[in-house]
Design a protein around this motif. Sequence first.
Motif, PDB file in Angstrom:
ATOM      1  N   PRO A  56       0.799  -1.229   0.000  1.00 39.86           N
ATOM      2  CA  PRO A  56       0.000   0.000   0.000  1.00 39.86           C
ATOM      3  C   PRO A  56       0.827   1.271   0.000  1.00 39.86           C
ATOM      4  O   PRO A  56       0.325   2.320  -0.320  1.00 39.86           O
ATOM      5  CB  PRO A  56      -0.815  -0.122   1.294  1.00 39.86           C
ATOM      6  CG  PRO A  56      -0.801  -1.565   1.646  1.00 39.86           C
ATOM      7  CD  PRO A  56       0.509  -2.089   1.162  1.00 39.86           C
ATOM      8  N   ASP A  57       2.100   1.208   0.409  1.00 37.82           N
ATOM      9  CA  ASP A  57       2.901   2.420   0.540  1.00 37.82           C
ATOM     10  C   ASP A  57       4.222   2.205  -0.159  1.00 37.82           C
ATOM     11  O   ASP A  57       4.817   1.148  -0.047  1.00 37.82           O
ATOM     12  CB  ASP A  57       3.141   2.709   2.032  1.00 37.82           C
ATOM     13  CG  ASP A  57       3.624   4.137   2.244  1.00 37.82           C
ATOM     14  OD1 ASP A  57       4.630   4.484   1.622  1.00 37.82           O
ATOM     15  OD2 ASP A  57       3.000   4.854   3.023  1.00 37.82           O
ATOM     16  N   GLN A  58       4.671   3.176  -0.898  1.00 41.05           N
ATOM     17  CA  GLN A  58       5.894   3.013  -1.682  1.00 41.05           C
ATOM     18  C   GLN A  58       7.128   3.568  -0.998  1.00 41.05           C
ATOM     19  O   GLN A  58       8.161   3.723  -1.628  1.00 41.05           O
ATOM     20  CB  GLN A  58       5.715   3.678  -3.046  1.00 41.05           C
ATOM     21  CG  GLN A  58       4.691   2.991  -3.919  1.00 41.05           C
ATOM     22  CD  GLN A  58       5.058   1.549  -4.238  1.00 41.05           C
ATOM     23  OE1 GLN A  58       6.123   1.276  -4.776  1.00 41.05           O
ATOM     24  NE2 GLN A  58       4.194   0.618  -3.871  1.00 41.05           N
ATOM     25  N   ARG A  59       7.044   3.885   0.315  1.00 39.36           N
ATOM     26  CA  ARG A  59       8.239   4.287   1.054  1.00 39.36           C
ATOM     27  C   ARG A  59       9.037   3.057   1.439  1.00 39.36           C
ATOM     28  O   ARG A  59       8.686   1.933   1.081  1.00 39.36           O
ATOM     29  CB  ARG A  59       7.830   5.080   2.297  1.00 39.36           C
ATOM     30  CG  ARG A  59       7.227   6.441   1.997  1.00 39.36           C
ATOM     31  CD  ARG A  59       6.665   7.075   3.244  1.00 39.36           C
ATOM     32  NE  ARG A  59       5.505   6.353   3.733  1.00 39.36           N
ATOM     33  CZ  ARG A  59       4.947   6.539   4.932  1.00 39.36           C
ATOM     34  NH1 ARG A  59       5.475   7.414   5.749  1.00 39.36           N
ATOM     35  NH2 ARG A  59       3.891   5.871   5.301  1.00 39.36           N
ATOM     36  N   LEU A  60      10.129   3.234   2.175  1.00 39.14           N
ATOM     37  CA  LEU A  60      10.894   2.105   2.677  1.00 39.14           C
ATOM     38  C   LEU A  60       9.960   1.211   3.477  1.00 39.14           C
ATOM     39  O   LEU A  60       9.302   1.658   4.413  1.00 39.14           O
ATOM     40  CB  LEU A  60      12.045   2.596   3.552  1.00 39.14           C
ATOM     41  CG  LEU A  60      13.065   1.532   3.942  1.00 39.14           C
ATOM     42  CD1 LEU A  60      13.932   1.188   2.750  1.00 39.14           C
ATOM     43  CD2 LEU A  60      13.939   2.030   5.079  1.00 39.14           C
ATOM     44  N   ARG A  61       9.885  -0.064   3.111  1.00 37.10           N
ATOM     45  CA  ARG A  61       8.859  -0.949   3.654  1.00 37.10           C
ATOM     46  C   ARG A  61       9.444  -1.920   4.667  1.00 37.10           C
ATOM     47  O   ARG A  61      10.469  -2.555   4.412  1.00 37.10           O
ATOM     48  CB  ARG A  61       8.180  -1.726   2.528  1.00 37.10           C
ATOM     49  CG  ARG A  61       7.682  -0.819   1.402  1.00 37.10           C
ATOM     50  CD  ARG A  61       7.121  -1.644   0.262  1.00 37.10           C
ATOM     51  NE  ARG A  61       6.906  -0.821  -0.911  1.00 37.10           N
ATOM     52  CZ  ARG A  61       7.764  -0.701  -1.896  1.00 37.10           C
ATOM     53  NH1 ARG A  61       8.899  -1.352  -1.872  1.00 37.10           N
ATOM     54  NH2 ARG A  61       7.488   0.066  -2.930  1.00 37.10           N
ATOM     55  N   VAL A  62       8.739  -2.060   5.792  1.00 35.63           N
ATOM     56  CA  VAL A  62       9.130  -2.993   6.850  1.00 35.63           C
ATOM     57  C   VAL A  62       8.060  -4.076   6.931  1.00 35.63           C
ATOM     58  O   VAL A  62       6.916  -3.813   7.310  1.00 35.63           O
ATOM     59  CB  VAL A  62       9.279  -2.283   8.205  1.00 35.63           C
ATOM     60  CG1 VAL A  62       9.752  -3.271   9.266  1.00 35.63           C
ATOM     61  CG2 VAL A  62      10.246  -1.108   8.092  1.00 35.63           C
ATOM     62  N   PHE A  63       8.414  -5.293   6.556  1.00 31.05           N
ATOM     63  CA  PHE A  63       7.480  -6.425   6.571  1.00 31.05           C
ATOM     64  C   PHE A  63       7.412  -6.973   7.994  1.00 31.05           C
ATOM     65  O   PHE A  63       8.429  -7.358   8.570  1.00 31.05           O
ATOM     66  CB  PHE A  63       7.970  -7.504   5.605  1.00 31.05           C
ATOM     67  CG  PHE A  63       7.065  -8.694   5.490  1.00 31.05           C
ATOM     68  CD1 PHE A  63       6.080  -8.736   4.522  1.00 31.05           C
ATOM     69  CD2 PHE A  63       7.195  -9.772   6.355  1.00 31.05           C
ATOM     70  CE1 PHE A  63       5.249  -9.837   4.409  1.00 31.05           C
ATOM     71  CE2 PHE A  63       6.371 -10.874   6.241  1.00 31.05           C
ATOM     72  CZ  PHE A  63       5.389 -10.907   5.271  1.00 31.05           C
ATOM     73  N   VAL A  64       6.216  -7.017   8.561  1.00 25.92           N
ATOM     74  CA  VAL A  64       6.023  -7.466   9.938  1.00 25.92           C
ATOM     75  C   VAL A  64       5.432  -8.860   9.928  1.00 25.92           C
ATOM     76  O   VAL A  64       4.344  -9.090   9.385  1.00 25.92           O
ATOM     77  CB  VAL A  64       5.116  -6.495  10.711  1.00 25.92           C
ATOM     78  CG1 VAL A  64       4.946  -6.967  12.144  1.00 25.92           C
ATOM     79  CG2 VAL A  64       5.702  -5.085  10.670  1.00 25.92           C
ATOM     80  N   SER A  65       6.139  -9.814  10.521  1.00 24.55           N
ATOM     81  CA  SER A  65       5.728 -11.217  10.552  1.00 24.55           C
ATOM     82  C   SER A  65       5.477 -11.629  11.997  1.00 24.55           C
ATOM     83  O   SER A  65       6.325 -11.413  12.872  1.00 24.55           O
ATOM     84  CB  SER A  65       6.822 -12.099   9.934  1.00 24.55           C
ATOM     85  OG  SER A  65       6.523 -13.465  10.089  1.00 24.55           O
ATOM     86  N   SER A  66       4.311 -12.218  12.257  1.00 22.95           N
ATOM     87  CA  SER A  66       4.008 -12.745  13.592  1.00 22.95           C
ATOM     88  C   SER A  66       2.674 -13.447  13.540  1.00 22.95           C
ATOM     89  O   SER A  66       1.911 -13.305  12.573  1.00 22.95           O
ATOM     90  CB  SER A  66       3.946 -11.610  14.631  1.00 22.95           C
ATOM     91  OG  SER A  66       2.716 -10.922  14.527  1.00 22.95           O
TER      92      SER A  66
END
Length: 913
Positions: A56-66
């Motif tokens: 959804p966002d084209q900035r630096l992306r942090v994938f959150v897994s849990s």
Amino acid sequence: MLLHERGGRLDVWDVEGPDRCSDAQAVPPSGPEYASQRYPRRGRPPVTSQPMIRTPDQRLRVFVSSTLGELSPERAAVRGAIEGLRLAPVMFELGARPHPPRELYRAYLGQSHIFLGIYWQRYGWVAPGEDVSGLEDEYRLAGERPRLLYIKGPAPDREERLGGLLREFQDDDQASYKRFETPEELGRLVADDLAVLLSERFEATAARGEPGERAPSTAPPAPLTETVGRTEAIAQAAGLLDAGTRLLTLTGPGGIGKSRLALEVARDVSEAFPGGIHFVALAAVSDPTLVLRTVADRLGARTEGSRSIGEAIVEHLGSRRSLLLLDNLEQVVEAGPDLVSLLERAPALHVLATSRQALRVRGEHEVPVTALPLPQADAALDALRKEPAVRLFVDRARAVSPNFALTADTAPAVAEICRRLDGLPLAIELAAARVRLLSPSALLARLEDRFDVLARGGADVPERQRTLRSTIDWSYELLDEAERALFARLSVFVGGCTLEAAEAVCGGALVEDVMETLASLLNKSLLVVSGEATTGEPRFRMLETVRAYARERLGASGEAAEYQRRHLDRFAALADRAQPFLCGPGQREWAVIDPERANIRAAIATALGRDDDATAIEIVWDLLVYYEIRDAPDEPWGWVGQIVARDRPLDELSTAKVRSGLAITCNQRGDFETARGHLLWSLERFREHRLDFEVAVTLMQLGFVYYAVDGDLEAAAGVLDEASRLYDSVGHDWGVAVCETTLGLMFALLAGDLTRSEEHEQTALAHARRIANDPLTGRALTHLGLVRLLGGQHRDAIECLRDASEVLRVGGYQADGVPCLLVLGGLARATGDSTAAARALLVAEEMRARLGTSMWPYATTLRAALQGELGSAALDALAAESRGRELFAMIGETLAAVEAAGAAGTGTEPAHA
């Protein structure tokens, strides 16, 4: 309930098991067809015919897994920390997407930059037919991304499989893991760790660049829109490169999409080329002999000494597998043999080229790029929505008119437009850009009329070219009078222009407001805009196909000669304004010339075409130092050669500048007597006209002749001293530094006058530092190191050489690195390490031979001394052992040896020249 987020898709099931899933679509797909795709080729999601899934966002992306249910407060804390740093969290909470879960989380992870995992007690559900849970699958698919892992405690009910996964974290040297207890603590840890990670990455990137000068970027540009209908073509071209094809050319007419296809192929094969993918745009290059020069400039490869440009490129790329992406070769296909020669010298290099015609050289594999498939005239609406040409039209139409939709009313006209445009992507994009003004049926009517006119003529023109021409012609007919005039006039620029340049050259009759008219052309997709890397100022350019059409319109208008002259005047004036600053404190600010090199070439071509050799000579003369700074002196001397070959009458001053320029090339190749004749004649003319700068240039070159040929210290010092004073009087720091550092070396080696040598070198150093000129700074420091060595001041010599070696190493200045290594060798001998001295000498001699530069007299003295101390057999053995050593690695090794000796207090006797 146990909730688990799988890369952006929410899976929901009861804690008792997965059999009570609340949404049938939420059950992860299973079966062998999915198991075989878990870890795709090159770590990227497999190419499919489905639309690309974007975060959804084209900035630096942090994938959150849990897992979700047990860690809901922690996920909220993590999201707050990420957004607090203005980064983009990739989480289900930001919106579900209508895609299969496995495909979705793999696509999301593939587009993310950082992997962040949170773990407590649950391992997560293992789907039927799978070996691991989605939680573990996401961790293993993280690849080379930075991994930040957080483990919550206490965890009395932690599942065994999760415990096993957590134990693996201890052996993961690419991951950072920490423990926490509360959401608040986790939020603070994540914010701090992301800030540190970004700082480290920034510093690591900065450390690879040259201080004070931005390293050239060669990464291919990232397309801003979706690539449509090219899955098979991408796979075909990528497969050929994977199979070992060394020269792959994508061919097809203008506007067919060759460049876009090449960019997608490069992205697909990127991990197979650890040496990098280097993008070089050649649309602005019209001379085949300048192709390798343009490649070298783009790479930042240095052509020092007498090395060829090809040799410099090969050395710059090294032995790692690399891909050179050359875009728009059709106007310089004669460069094909040069590319073959380059590939023969660099076994690890591959070339992917785009061109309207094949190069027809050995080893080339041609892949014709065809138009998009044409939709059937009677296709149903659902079928049309899947047609690539229609999808492209709709995508680009929505970019300018967000409410545009393919409906039962608009679909027939859209399909017919795509058919009439033969599925050519550029033509379809130009047509789609008009939906803000015209409905598809109105567009079709205008397009149809234009086709009828063009179809009745030009039978010798290829059908596809007529189709593309008709599209651009139709766009042209939609312009008002001012837009048409500016459109044609802008074609005189090669490689684009700034707004200020467009206003200076293209204003006048019919075009009262250049800025507003240019903005209109930009909005109508006849111009594209990009930020210039050096200044950030926008540059406006035409696609080459469009520019060729505009050039024809300019010719038909009768204004071509007038606006070519204006273009010439503009860049002659730019060169004239730049000349004083290129050698003074404002030197680096004039890197603004970099993006104008294609325009400078065009201006000189215009001058020569108008038989205005005098203006061409003035431009070359004004920019001599610029091309020296950019390590491309062959380019201006090539123009001088063209002027000489024309053998046209010149005024006296122009002749003097040409002969002075010829003398420089004669000096470089060792023809000193010819240089002497040119210089003495030119010097007399310049003195008569009281041209201090020109006199200084000529005297400096004459000093080299007196020094190198005559060995006449008094004569050489006299002319160099006068040249230095004249340079100083016109604020020419570069010229002062060159003269002074040469004077210092002469007094040290020829006269043994270390006091005068020190004075000259200190003056040179001050002027070099004033303009932040790294090669001259390193040269002056090396010479000062020699002065200290000859005077027995070994610790001071070490300090000078340490500073010199760092400056030269960072910039990769090999020609000046050779003398630095020689002086270090002399210092090693003076401190008692003759073996280290011999290695330094031998590597310096080998590098000097490779560069084709002359060797210092000090090298002869050092070799004679070492020959007596070690003997010929030992020197021969060391030569075999040292052969092929890297210059700056040898400098570092020798510096370490003399520093160790200096710390031990050994070697105190003076060294003699």
